[in-house]
Structure formats: structure tokens, C-alpha cells
Design a protein around this motif. Structure first.
Motif, PDB file in Angstrom:
ATOM      1  N   ILE A  71      72.221  46.649  54.810  1.00 48.75           N
ATOM      2  CA  ILE A  71      71.825  46.204  53.465  1.00 48.75           C
ATOM      3  C   ILE A  71      72.964  46.406  52.472  1.00 48.75           C
ATOM      4  CG2 ILE A  71      70.331  46.813  51.505  1.00 48.75           C
ATOM      5  CD1 ILE A  71      68.065  47.236  53.565  1.00 48.75           C
ATOM      6  N   ILE A  72      73.616  47.570  52.537  1.00 48.13           N
ATOM      7  CA  ILE A  72      74.732  47.837  51.623  1.00 48.13           C
ATOM      8  C   ILE A  72      75.889  46.890  51.903  1.00 48.13           C
ATOM      9  CG2 ILE A  72      76.483  49.539  50.966  1.00 48.13           C
ATOM     10  CD1 ILE A  72      74.391  51.710  51.356  1.00 48.13           C
ATOM     11  N   LEU A  73      76.219  46.684  53.182  1.00 51.49           N
ATOM     12  CA  LEU A  73      77.319  45.789  53.538  1.00 51.49           C
ATOM     13  C   LEU A  73      77.033  44.354  53.107  1.00 51.49           C
ATOM     14  CD1 LEU A  73      78.352  47.036  57.106  1.00 51.49           C
ATOM     15  CD2 LEU A  73      79.661  47.218  54.978  1.00 51.49           C
ATOM     16  N   SER A  74      75.789  43.906  53.269  1.00 53.45           N
ATOM     17  CA  SER A  74      75.448  42.538  52.871  1.00 53.45           C
ATOM     18  C   SER A  74      75.610  42.349  51.372  1.00 53.45           C
ATOM     19  CB  SER A  74      74.016  42.202  53.298  1.00 53.45           C
ATOM     20  OG  SER A  74      73.066  42.975  52.582  1.00 53.45           O
ATOM     21  N   LYS A  75      75.221  43.368  50.592  1.00 55.82           N
ATOM     22  CA  LYS A  75      75.369  43.277  49.130  1.00 55.82           C
ATOM     23  C   LYS A  75      76.841  43.310  48.732  1.00 55.82           C
ATOM     24  CE  LYS A  75      70.866  44.849  47.578  1.00 55.82           C
ATOM     25  NZ  LYS A  75      70.220  44.389  48.807  1.00 55.82           N
ATOM     26  N   PHE A  76      77.624  44.083  49.457  1.00 53.31           N
ATOM     27  CA  PHE A  76      79.060  44.135  49.170  1.00 53.31           C
ATOM     28  C   PHE A  76      79.705  42.775  49.455  1.00 53.31           C
ATOM     29  CE2 PHE A  76      83.439  45.006  50.656  1.00 53.31           C
ATOM     30  CZ  PHE A  76      83.960  45.473  49.458  1.00 53.31           C
ATOM     31  N   LEU A  77      79.320  42.144  50.550  1.00 48.88           N
ATOM     32  CA  LEU A  77      79.852  40.824  50.879  1.00 48.88           C
ATOM     33  C   LEU A  77      79.413  39.780  49.848  1.00 48.88           C
ATOM     34  CD1 LEU A  77      79.371  40.795  54.762  1.00 48.88           C
ATOM     35  CD2 LEU A  77      81.519  40.998  53.492  1.00 48.88           C
ATOM     36  N   LEU A  78      78.156  39.862  49.398  1.00 44.46           N
ATOM     37  CA  LEU A  78      77.678  38.950  48.365  1.00 44.46           C
ATOM     38  C   LEU A  78      78.440  39.161  47.062  1.00 44.46           C
ATOM     39  CD1 LEU A  78      73.813  39.092  48.985  1.00 44.46           C
ATOM     40  CD2 LEU A  78      75.327  37.125  49.358  1.00 44.46           C
ATOM     41  N   LEU A  79      78.754  40.424  46.756  1.00 41.22           N
ATOM     42  CA  LEU A  79      79.535  40.737  45.558  1.00 41.22           C
ATOM     43  C   LEU A  79      80.915  40.099  45.629  1.00 41.22           C
ATOM     44  CD1 LEU A  79      80.210  42.289  42.935  1.00 41.22           C
ATOM     45  CD2 LEU A  79      80.729  44.285  44.352  1.00 41.22           C
ATOM     46  N   GLU A  80      81.581  40.235  46.777  1.00 35.19           N
ATOM     47  CA  GLU A  80      82.915  39.659  46.929  1.00 35.19           C
ATOM     48  C   GLU A  80      82.858  38.138  46.869  1.00 35.19           C
ATOM     49  OE1 GLU A  80      85.868  41.310  47.019  1.00 35.19           O
ATOM     50  OE2 GLU A  80      84.525  42.962  46.443  1.00 35.19           O
ATOM     51  N   LEU A  81      81.813  37.567  47.463  1.00 37.69           N
ATOM     52  CA  LEU A  81      81.644  36.118  47.418  1.00 37.69           C
ATOM     53  C   LEU A  81      81.424  35.645  45.993  1.00 37.69           C
ATOM     54  CD1 LEU A  81      81.364  33.514  49.088  1.00 37.69           C
ATOM     55  CD2 LEU A  81      78.909  33.968  49.212  1.00 37.69           C
ATOM     56  N   TYR A  82      80.615  36.384  45.222  1.00 39.96           N
ATOM     57  CA  TYR A  82      80.354  36.035  43.826  1.00 39.96           C
ATOM     58  C   TYR A  82      81.643  36.098  43.008  1.00 39.96           C
ATOM     59  CZ  TYR A  82      78.789  36.492  39.015  1.00 39.96           C
ATOM     60  OH  TYR A  82      78.643  36.330  37.659  1.00 39.96           O
ATOM     61  N   ARG A  83      82.406  37.176  43.207  1.00 38.89           N
ATOM     62  CA  ARG A  83      83.658  37.328  42.457  1.00 38.89           C
ATOM     63  C   ARG A  83      84.622  36.184  42.758  1.00 38.89           C
ATOM     64  NH1 ARG A  83      84.669  43.862  43.210  1.00 38.89           N
ATOM     65  NH2 ARG A  83      83.347  44.534  41.467  1.00 38.89           N
ATOM     66  N   TYR A  84      84.679  35.787  44.014  1.00 41.55           N
ATOM     67  CA  TYR A  84      85.562  34.681  44.377  1.00 41.55           C
ATOM     68  C   TYR A  84      85.094  33.385  43.709  1.00 41.55           C
ATOM     69  CZ  TYR A  84      87.612  30.917  47.106  1.00 41.55           C
ATOM     70  OH  TYR A  84      88.257  29.758  47.470  1.00 41.55           O
ATOM     71  N   PHE A  85      83.810  33.091  43.798  1.00 42.43           N
ATOM     72  CA  PHE A  85      83.258  31.864  43.222  1.00 42.43           C
ATOM     73  C   PHE A  85      83.417  31.861  41.706  1.00 42.43           C
ATOM     74  CE2 PHE A  85      79.685  29.289  41.606  1.00 42.43           C
ATOM     75  CZ  PHE A  85      79.980  28.099  42.251  1.00 42.43           C
ATOM     76  N   GLU A  86      83.213  33.035  41.082  1.00 43.33           N
ATOM     77  CA  GLU A  86      83.317  33.135  39.627  1.00 43.33           C
ATOM     78  C   GLU A  86      84.751  32.926  39.149  1.00 43.33           C
ATOM     79  OE1 GLU A  86      84.787  35.947  37.955  1.00 43.33           O
ATOM     80  OE2 GLU A  86      84.175  35.383  35.936  1.00 43.33           O
ATOM     81  N   SER A  87      85.728  33.251  40.003  1.00 42.13           N
ATOM     82  CA  SER A  87      87.132  33.120  39.602  1.00 42.13           C
ATOM     83  C   SER A  87      87.637  31.685  39.633  1.00 42.13           C
ATOM     84  CB  SER A  87      88.013  33.985  40.513  1.00 42.13           C
ATOM     85  OG  SER A  87      87.996  33.477  41.847  1.00 42.13           O
ATOM     86  N   LEU A  88      86.909  30.799  40.298  1.00 42.55           N
ATOM     87  CA  LEU A  88      87.341  29.402  40.384  1.00 42.55           C
ATOM     88  C   LEU A  88      87.239  28.730  39.023  1.00 42.55           C
ATOM     89  CD1 LEU A  88      85.590  28.433  43.753  1.00 42.55           C
ATOM     90  CD2 LEU A  88      87.953  29.187  43.387  1.00 42.55           C
ATOM     91  N   GLU A  89      88.256  27.993  38.671  1.00 44.56           N
ATOM     92  CA  GLU A  89      88.353  27.418  37.335  1.00 44.56           C
ATOM     93  C   GLU A  89      87.213  26.444  37.028  1.00 44.56           C
ATOM     94  OE1 GLU A  89      89.689  27.111  33.585  1.00 44.56           O
ATOM     95  OE2 GLU A  89      90.476  28.458  35.127  1.00 44.56           O
ATOM     96  N   PHE A  90      86.799  25.652  38.024  1.00 47.33           N
ATOM     97  CA  PHE A  90      85.760  24.651  37.767  1.00 47.33           C
ATOM     98  C   PHE A  90      84.415  25.290  37.436  1.00 47.33           C
ATOM     99  CE2 PHE A  90      85.039  25.455  42.282  1.00 47.33           C
ATOM    100  CZ  PHE A  90      83.661  25.462  42.361  1.00 47.33           C
ATOM    101  N   ASN A  91      84.265  26.579  37.733  1.00 45.45           N
ATOM    102  CA  ASN A  91      82.989  27.247  37.500  1.00 45.45           C
ATOM    103  C   ASN A  91      82.889  27.846  36.103  1.00 45.45           C
ATOM    104  OD1 ASN A  91      80.411  28.137  38.498  1.00 45.45           O
ATOM    105  ND2 ASN A  91      81.263  30.208  38.589  1.00 45.45           N
ATOM    106  N   ARG A  92      83.988  27.842  35.362  1.00 43.58           N
ATOM    107  CA  ARG A  92      84.002  28.473  34.046  1.00 43.58           C
ATOM    108  C   ARG A  92      83.402  27.539  32.988  1.00 43.58           C
ATOM    109  NH1 ARG A  92      86.785  33.015  34.479  1.00 43.58           N
ATOM    110  NH2 ARG A  92      86.827  33.358  32.246  1.00 43.58           N
ATOM    111  N   LYS A  93      82.691  28.144  32.036  1.00 40.82           N
ATOM    112  CA  LYS A  93      82.040  27.372  30.977  1.00 40.82           C
ATOM    113  C   LYS A  93      82.863  27.459  29.700  1.00 40.82           C
ATOM    114  CE  LYS A  93      77.405  28.233  32.773  1.00 40.82           C
ATOM    115  NZ  LYS A  93      76.092  28.883  32.520  1.00 40.82           N
TER     116      LYS A  93
END
Length: 469
Positions: free
Chosen positions: A124-146
Motif C-alpha cells: 500500500i505504501i509503495l503503491s502510493k509512493f509510485l502514484l505520487l511520483e507519477l502525479y509529480r511527473y504529470f504535473e510537471s508537463l507544460e501542457f498540464n499547467r493552467k
């Protein structure tokens, strides 16, 4: 009611919370399946283990909601992921233990259960950590910024801009300010124009959101709101209530959202459900102490107190409780009987403190009789420490926020105490700092926070506190 209340308090949509629950459920199933296969019990879970797996999933979700595992602030930092998961796991183990001991549906091997739940927690902890890293990567993409603009170069507008810039969990790109007195700020690069320039700028720069922070101008707000709707731009009004002393406002919507109500602070314990959760915890915790610990302590401490000095075993004193109402607070007596007990705080090297009293105060054992106060409802296990009536009267005159702490029930221990503000308060600044921490607790209460405070209280008592005298 429990689930819907927790969903509404989450920053995620209900679908996102449900998705996170499904991920946790899959991790628990994976833990059961892998341990079952590795122990040579077959490929498919037998009926007793399948039942336990289902109960484990349901109890984990309930425990996770109580431990705020699905709140966004507990999912965007690894430290909070770890802490909330561990607290949720403790709740989970408690629920499962009650299920196993109460119903005795099957005799599960203890070592097997330990392996299953250890693996489940890790997954459970590892899955949340992976989701966190995935979110950070997706959030850093320029097209996702408002792209956003702020209408009004006001203190609240600048505060909002700074928040957008520093909070890395928000994918916002502040394009600038617009103000009705643009000429006054024309030398500032962040001021892009006056109110008449907003519409053309929004279309040219492909703006996604507009935040209006000026004083109410109904015509302007109506015009911008209509423009935003016509161009598929999200529009929000940010009010500045200077009359409130607190920046952490709480908003509630009445009449299906038609009547917004702002209050100067968040008060989680204002709500009936939260109060019942805290009260239920208090009853079970205090009963546990009274039934299993107090019978062992009482005879020993009573004899030592009697041998050390003349007077009663227990000391009782009127103190200020919830809503300013006085109540009788109980303690083991740690001082010689004296006329200043109800007016003078204990001091360092206080001659009134007995030898056994010094030990009791240092280890916080003198507070144990207050669990009876908790059981009858005068106190809580965790909350602002109650003061003598005389001190309540004195400090409420010189500290403006002092009485706010009495909106909730007083506690045996509190947030201020684990932060080092325990014992004597010689200076007004010390009391003001203690009040600030008590009020912070009032605004941020959760069952997770209570358990954390209890843990650190016990830890501090075991290692000894320099301010405990």
C-alpha cells in the motif's frame, strides 16, 4: 454518512477517492494471494481466507477514512503518506483484532497473519509512493499547467499569487495582474493592464482561470463572469474580510449553495459526527486506563503519598472547561497541603512539592485520576490543558485570543504540551504561545492528530521533561 462526509472533505473528486480505495484493495488481495501461494496452500484462497480478505479490505477503507489517508495533503508528500498509512494500519489492526476475537470464525496462524499484513502495508505504501511520483511527473508537463490572471493588485491578490507560485502541487501559471489603478503600478512588470484590457488579454494568452480580488463591484463581476462563461474560462471571486483576525477561514454553504457563510476559523469539533468520534475514543481509552492501569498504580502511589506527607491522596481543584464552565479536576496530590494551591503555579524547586510529588509530576503520573474526568465528560484525553479559574480570569484580560481555546473540551494532554509548553508560564509571551498552539489544535483536530499527541506525550514522559516540575 461516514463515507459521504469523508468524501466531501477530500480535495479529490469522489471518483478519485474510489480509485485510490480500489488500488488499496488490490494491494491487500495481492498480499493475501502471494502469501497464500508461497505457503503452499494452493492457487486460490480458501473460504476462511477469502472471507478474511474481504473483511480486511472493508476495515482498511474505514480505517483509512478515519486516518485521512485519502486527503490530498496526505498523498502529496512521502512523509505524510508514511505517517497516515501507519496510523490507518493501527486502526485496521484494531478492527481486525475485534473481528477475530469476537466472532472466532477460524483459527488463523498468527505468524501467517503477521506476514500477510506486513506485506499488505508495504504494498500500500509503495503503491502510493509510485502514484505520487507519477502525479509529480504529470504535473510537471507544460501542457498540464493552467494559465491564470488575478484581477486586483491587492494584498489578498498578491497573497494568492505567491500561493500559486510556491505550492508545487498546483499546476498554475500566473500570467499577471490587472488593476483599476493600473497607472499607479505601470512600472511593475507583473501588472499587465487595467480592467478594460482583461478580455483581450485572456483571449490572446489562452487564459484558463480568472480570480477577482477587488472590493465588490457587482457590474464588473457580472460582466467578467459572463465573459468567462462565454469563453469557457473558470471565474472565482476572492473576498478579503479584514475584520477577521484569522487567515484560516472556513466556508459553509446553506440552502443548496445559495447562501455562503464564512467563519473566522475552522472548527472540526463543531460538527456532531466529529464530536461523537472523539467522545467514543475518550470513553474507550479512559476505560482501558481505569480498568487495566489504574488498579495497579493506585495502591502503590497512594501508599507513597501517605508515607511522604500528611494529607489526602487526591487533590481536587476547580478549573475552566468547555465554554468557560468550571469543573472539578482531579490529580494525585504532589504538594504539601498549603493555602496557595488554588492561586500559585508550581515553580522550579518549589518547596511545596514533596519528594514523591516531584517524581509523579516528572513522569505525568499525577494526571492519571483525570481519566475519571474524561469518562464522565468533563475532560478529553487530548485538548487544551485546563487552567485555574484565577489564571483564566487574568490571562483572558491580557491575551485577546485566550478564551477561544475553551470552545472545545479541556484535555489531559495537548498539542502545546508536546511542543514544550508545559508547566509554569512565567511570561505572558509563553502563555500567548501556548494559546496559539491550543487554538491551532482546535482548528486542525483529527483523530490521527490525537493519537500522535498521545504517542509523543508518553514518549516525553518516559524520557523525562525539563519543564515538568
Amino acid at each position: 454518512m461516514i463515507l459521504s462526509g469523508k468524501f466531501k472533505k477530500s480535495y479529490y473528486s469522489q471518483f478519485s477517492v474510489l480509485a485510490l480505495m480500489i488500488v488499496d484493495a488490490l494491494m491487500i488481495v495481492a498480499a493475501f494471494k502471494s502469501m497464500y501461494v508461497l505457503n503452499g496452500l494452493g492457487q486460490y484462497l480458501s473460504s476462511p481466507y477469502l472471507s478474511l480478505c474481504v473483511i480486511s479490505i472493508l476495515s482498511w477503507i474505514v480505517a483509512g477514512l478515519f486516518a485521512d489517508i485519502y486527503k490530498v495533503e496526505n498523498l502529496l508528500r512521502f512523509r505524510k503518506i508514511l505517517l497516515s498509512s501507519l496510523v490507518g494500519f493501527l486502526f485496521h489492526v484494531f478492527i481486525i483484532s475485534i473481528y477475530l476475537f469476537t466472532f472466532k470464525v477460524y483459527n488463523y496462524p498468527l505468524d501467517f497473519l503477521i506476514r500477510i499484513y506486513s506485506v499488505a502495508l508495504l504494498l500500500i505504501i509503495l503503491s502510493k509512493f509510485l502514484l505520487l511520483e507519477l502525479y509529480r511527473y504529470f504535473e510537471s508537463l507544460e501542457f498540464n499547467r493552467k494559465n491564470v490572471i488575478i484581477v486586483g493588485y491587492t494584498p489578498r491578490g498578491k497573497e494568492l499569487s505567491e500561493f500559486f507560485k510556491k505550492d508545487k502541487t498546483l499546476a498554475y501559471n500566473v500570467k499577471g495582474f490587472f488593476d483599476e489603478t493600473f497607472e499607479t503600478y505601470h512600472e511593475k512588470n507583473e501588472i499587465k493592464g487595467n480592467l478594460d484590457d482583461i478580455k483581450s488579454f485572456c483571449i490572446r494568452e489562452d487564459i484558463d482561470e480568472i480570480y477577482y480580488t477587488l472590493s465588490n463591484n457587482s457590474e464588473c463581476v457580472k460582466d467578467l463572469s459572463r465573459f468567462a462563461d462565454d469563453n469557457f474560462i473558470h471565474f472565482g471571486v476572492v473576498q478579503d474580510f479584514e475584520g477577521f483576525r484569522y487567515k484560516k477561514l472556513d466556508a459553509r454553504l446553506y440552502d443548496d449553495g445559495k447562501i455562503p457563510i464564512l467563519t473566522p476559523r475552522k472548527e472540526p469539533l463543531r460538527f456532531f459526527f466529529n464530536r461523537q468520534v472523539k467522545r467514543t475514543f475518550d470513553i474507550f481509552f479512559s476505560l482501558g486506563v481505569i480498568l487495566f492501569i489504574f488498579p495497579i498504580l493506585l495502591p502503590v502511589i497512594a501508599v507513597l503519598i501517605k508515607l511522604n506527607s500528611k494529607g489526602p491522596v487526591f487533590f481536587k481543584q476547580l478549573r475552566t472547561g468547555r465554554n468557560g464552565k468550571p469543573f472539578v479536576c482531579y490529580k494525585f496530590r504532589t504538594m504539601t497541603v498549603n493555602s496557595e494551591a488554588n492561586s500559585k503555579q508550581a515553580e522550579k524547586n518549589d518547596a511545596r512539592i514533596t519528594k514523591i510529588g516531584a517524581i509523579l509530576r516528572k513522569t505525568s503520573l499525577d494526571e492519571f485520576p483525570q481519566f475519571f474526568n474524561v469518562l464522565i465528560g468533563d475532560m478529553s484525553v487530548v485538548g487544551p490543558r485546563p487552567h485555574m479559574l484565577k489564571h483564566t480570569e487574568e490571562y483572558s484580560e491580557i491575551i485577546s485570543d485566550f478564551k477561544i481555546r475553551h470552545f472545545i473540551t479541556s484535555g489531559i494532554t495537548g498539542y502545546a504540551q508536546i511542543k514544550g509548553y508545559r508547566g509554569e508560564t512565567k511570561e505572558t509571551e509563553q502563555m500567548a504561545a501556548r494559546v496559539m498552539l491550543d487554538n491551532w489544535y482546535l482548528e486542525n483536530w483529527s483523530l490521527t492528530l490525537d493519537i500522535k499527541i498521545i504517542f509523543f506525550t508518553v514518549w516525553n514522559a518516559l524520557r523525562g521533561e525539563k519543564n515538568a516540575y
